[in-house]
Design an enzyme around this catalytic site. Structure first.
Site: not given
Ligand code: PGA
Length: 274
Positions: A110, A180, A112, A22-24, A225, A186, A246-247
């Site tokens: 998600h 999640e 966010e 997930n590149w956000k 993470s 993050g 994510g990251g």
């Molecule tokens: P993260 O994000 O790996 O950067 O913690 C995961 C996500 O929100 O899908």
């Protein structure tokens, strides 16, 4: 015999672990081009036993569809709430449009989006319905906050998110569940094997109890993470069918490393099963 082989094959396909990146709100054309080039080269050199799904920002979906190895599937990070394919909804992108540019999956709910865009379980459910209507799979996210975890209400929160966010038409064929924990996204804080196992067990009991065939279970993926160095520990938890990264999915080397660890784990599992 052929029938046996076919059912074995379907079983095997369904057993495949998922690695979802997930590149956000990250990524330019230059970044996508470099990423695709390196990942394609790796995929041509080595056969992976995982299903890789990449979820770039909408601006890069078309480019990646054209330039990534077709073994990698694409997911959008969100969709419009309404089921119409077109309409006067400035700024919105319908599920049908997402399908049209080559996606097979859409992430919905998600944390966010729940947090910054005030998306309720009801909105998440409507979005999942829009995804199904466009013949794609929904990756529905659930997870508790740190305060909820500390007050011991993790399972209660997850239960109501599942009950209220999943459409009645949800099935393992059209839905993947992503656990999640919000406090792990993050932050560098990863849920322990026991914490993940506890929630995935709970989800499995809730969603898969009556599913006798292993191949027809809802797939449960963990996110928060994730790095190549903690993947093995996460995969050791019960009922983890894959990862939502994510990251670390933005860096092709690190993402590839994660894919390799998952693939190795899969190989060992398949040897144990045979
Ligand atoms: P993260 O994000 O790996 O950067 O913690 C995961 C996500 O929100 O899908």
């Amino acid at each position: 015999l052929q029938e046996y082989k076919l059912s074995n094959y379907i079983f095997w396909l369904n057993m495949k672990h998922l690695v979802i990146g997930n590149w956000k709100m990250n990524g330019t054309l230059a970044h996508a081009s470099e990423f695709a080039q390196h990942l394609n080269e790796k995929l041509w050199q080595e056969e992976m036993l995982t299903q890789i799904i990449l979820s770039p920002p909408t601006t890069l979906i078309n480019y990646l569809k054209q330039n990534l190895d077709s073994k990698i599937k694409l997911a959008a990070q969100d969709t419009a709430v309404n089921k119409e394919a077109t309409g006067a909804y400035t700024g919105d992108i319908s599920a049908a449009m997402i399908k049209d540019i080559g996606c097979d999956y859409v992430i919905v709910g998600h944390s966010e989006r729940r947090q910054y865009h005030h998306e309720t379980n009801q909105i998440v459910r409507q979005k999942a319905e829009a995804v199904y209507a466009a013949n794609m799979m929904a990756i529905i996210c659930v997870g508790e906050s740190m305060a909820e975890k500390e007050s011991g209400s993790t399972c209660k929160v997850i239960e109501s998110q599942i009950k209220e966010s999943l459409p009645v038409s949800a099935t393992p064929e059209n839905t993947i569940i992503a656990y999640e924990p919000i406090w792990a996204i993050g932050t560098g804080l990863v849920a322990t094997k026991d914490e993940i196992g506890m929630v995935h067990n709970f989800l499995n009991n809730m969603l898969n109890k009556e599913r006798v065939s292993f191949a027809k279970r809802y797939k449960l993926v963990y996110g928060g993470s994730i790095k190549s160095s903690n993947v093995a520990e996460i995969l050791a938890a019960s009922y983890v069918d894959g990862l939502l990264v994510g990251g670390a999915s933005l860096l092709w080397k690190e993402f590839w490393q994660i894919i390799k660890v998952v693939s190795e784990h899969q190989k060992i599992m398949s040897l144990e099963c045979s």
